[in-house]
Design a protein around this motif. Structure first.
Motif, PDB file in Angstrom:
ATOM      1  N   ALA A  54     -47.353  21.833  23.742  1.00 39.18           N
ATOM      2  CA  ALA A  54     -46.018  22.359  23.483  1.00 39.18           C
ATOM      3  C   ALA A  54     -45.138  22.274  24.729  1.00 39.18           C
ATOM      4  CB  ALA A  54     -46.116  23.798  22.997  1.00 39.18           C
TER       5      ALA A  54
ATOM      6  N   GLN B  41     -42.126  19.508  17.636  1.00 41.56           N
ATOM      7  CA  GLN B  41     -42.225  20.808  18.301  1.00 41.56           C
ATOM      8  C   GLN B  41     -42.337  21.935  17.280  1.00 41.56           C
ATOM      9  OE1 GLN B  41     -38.705  22.417  20.286  1.00 41.56           O
ATOM     10  NE2 GLN B  41     -39.943  22.704  22.138  1.00 41.56           N
TER      11      GLN B  41
ATOM     12  N   LEU C 138     -44.173  18.689  25.394  1.00 42.28           N
ATOM     13  CA  LEU C 138     -43.135  18.298  24.445  1.00 42.28           C
ATOM     14  C   LEU C 138     -41.787  18.886  24.843  1.00 42.28           C
ATOM     15  CD1 LEU C 138     -42.983  16.597  21.900  1.00 42.28           C
ATOM     16  CD2 LEU C 138     -43.448  18.647  20.547  1.00 42.28           C
ATOM     17  N   GLN C 139     -41.791  20.133  25.299  1.00 43.15           N
ATOM     18  CA  GLN C 139     -40.545  20.762  25.732  1.00 43.15           C
ATOM     19  C   GLN C 139     -39.945  20.029  26.932  1.00 43.15           C
ATOM     20  OE1 GLN C 139     -38.926  23.502  24.167  1.00 43.15           O
ATOM     21  NE2 GLN C 139     -37.318  22.637  25.466  1.00 43.15           N
TER      22      GLN C 139
ATOM     23  N   TRP D 230     -45.572  24.511  17.048  1.00 43.98           N
ATOM     24  CA  TRP D 230     -45.500  25.959  17.259  1.00 43.98           C
ATOM     25  C   TRP D 230     -46.051  26.739  16.071  1.00 43.98           C
ATOM     26  CZ3 TRP D 230     -45.480  28.542  21.459  1.00 43.98           C
ATOM     27  CH2 TRP D 230     -44.893  28.015  22.604  1.00 43.98           C
TER      28      TRP D 230
ATOM     29  N   GLN E 215     -38.008  17.347  18.205  1.00 48.50           N
ATOM     30  CA  GLN E 215     -37.830  18.732  17.764  1.00 48.50           C
ATOM     31  C   GLN E 215     -38.635  19.017  16.502  1.00 48.50           C
ATOM     32  OE1 GLN E 215     -33.532  18.654  17.595  1.00 48.50           O
ATOM     33  NE2 GLN E 215     -33.332  19.712  19.559  1.00 48.50           N
TER      34      GLN E 215
END
Length: 376
Positions: free
Chosen positions: A263, A312, A266-267, A316, A309
């Motif tokens: 995560a 993502q 990816l961010q 999550w 996105q």
């Protein structure tokens, strides 16, 4: 003339001049060379075709290497190779390993032993088996293998193993180093590096300003100062946790640390792409010609950003607390300094005082600090 007296050619399906110390920089498509890729290891897998005996008259003369012309059908002496039972003119690999000529003997070995440093004399190593390195792994180099042992130190290198990583000296990442193992990682100490283990991380000394991810447990016999620590189960600190002016130390327990790492990666990609998008967008505001030049780039960035996105959002949804947070423990057999931030599941605590020999665990919805029962 009898057919049996005609010469034959040993056609090689690997680079016979590579490996076993015969190395040179890899040539790139643009004409340059990669000084980090010297072809030190040439991988083969079981049943891979290595050599085929062909009549010399049928071979393209421009490709002939005179060393491999033979008056009779015969393979060179070989180790861990086998004749193809379906075709006696073909020699195959009998094991997974790296291939090279040891003098005149064709050899496949299931392990790589580097008798010095991984540097510009050796280059990057990518191997299907185990690797042992007698020296150091220098900054900027990459080693990927099944299991990896480094008898020296690891600098700002990238080390990746399907099994375990062990270093006898220690790890100084200088902010660039990254070690990733599906199994365990063990080292005397870690400084300014990222360690990611599918199972456990064991440091016989200290961890300084490093980020650690472990799928099971982390044990640090010395100090843990600075960095973010992500662990599914428990963390043990032998001497001191936290401390240092302007140094933040964060411990997060009860989540899958590898998903958290994905995560965060990816961010980082999303943030970087947004920065590039904003830059190009500003260029379009300067004049109409710039707007036309950057229009396609902006459109492509928008599509890529939406895709990231979407990834993502799906990721999550997978990041949820462990079903049994009662087993999560932060154990300090030494001094706990104020300022350390601790999360267990959704519970959060920022330590506001000094403590000695304590355990932090989840009680109901809150994190509690209790005396360590085994403290002497």
């Amino acid at each position: 003339m009898k057919r049996s007296n005609m010469p034959y050619y040993l056609k090689h399906f690997f680079e016979p001049n590579a490996g076993g110390g015969h190395i040179k920089p890899k040539e790139l498509a643009n004409g340059r060379v990669d000084l980090f890729d010297l072809g030190y290891v040439q991988n083969v897998i079981v049943d891979q075709l290595l050599i085929e005996i062909q009549p010399l008259e049928k071979v393209d003369k421009a490709t002939v290497d005179k060393r491999f012309i033979t008056p009779k059908k015969a393979f060179p002496p070989h180790v861990n190779c086998k004749v193809n039972p379906q075709n006696p003119n073909q020699l195959l690999a009998a094991i997974n390993g790296h291939i090279y000529y040891d003098d005149k003997t064709l050899t496949v070995k299931d392990g790589v032993h580097v008798k010095g440093d991984v540097d510009f004399h050796v280059g990057n190593i990518l191997f299907v088996g185990d690797v042992v390195i007698d020296g150091n792994v220098l900054s900027g180099f990459t080693v990927k293998a099944r299991n990896i042992r480094v008898k020296g130190c690891i600098s700002g290198a990238t080390i990746s193993a399907m099994g375990y990583i062990v270093t006898d000296c220690g790890i100084k990442g200088a902010g660039n180093g990254e070690l990733e193992a599906h199994g365990n990682i063990r080292a005397p100490y870690a400084e300014n590096v990222l360690l990611s283990a599918g199972e456990n991380i064991l440091l016989d000394g200290s961890s300084m300003h490093s980020d650690l991810y472990a799928g099971k447990k982390i044990a640090i016999k010395g100090r843990l100062v600075g960095g973010d620590i992500y662990c599914k189960d428990s963390v043990y600190i032998g001497e001191r946790l936290g401390g240092g002016i302007g140094t933040t130390t964060t411990i997060i327990l009860g989540y899958d640390p590898l998903l958290l790492r994905k995560a965060m990666t990816l961010q980082y990609k999303i943030d970087s792409l947004r920065e590039r998008y904003e830059y190009f967008f500003k260029q379009t505001q300067k004049n109409e010609e710039a707007a036309v030049d950057f229009e396609n780039k902006l459109s492509g960035m928008k599509r890529k950003l939406r895709a990231l996105q979407g990834q993502q959002e799906k990721l999550w949804k997978q990041i949820v607390p462990s079903s049994d947070l009662s087993s999560c423990r932060l154990i300090i057999h030494g001094t706990l300094h104020p300022g350390v931030e601790v999360s267990i599941g959704s519970a959060y605590m920022k330590v506001d005082d000094f403590f000695e020999n304590v355990v932090l665990r989840l009680a109901g919805k809150d994190i509690v600090i209790e005396p360590h029962q085994s403290a002497k």
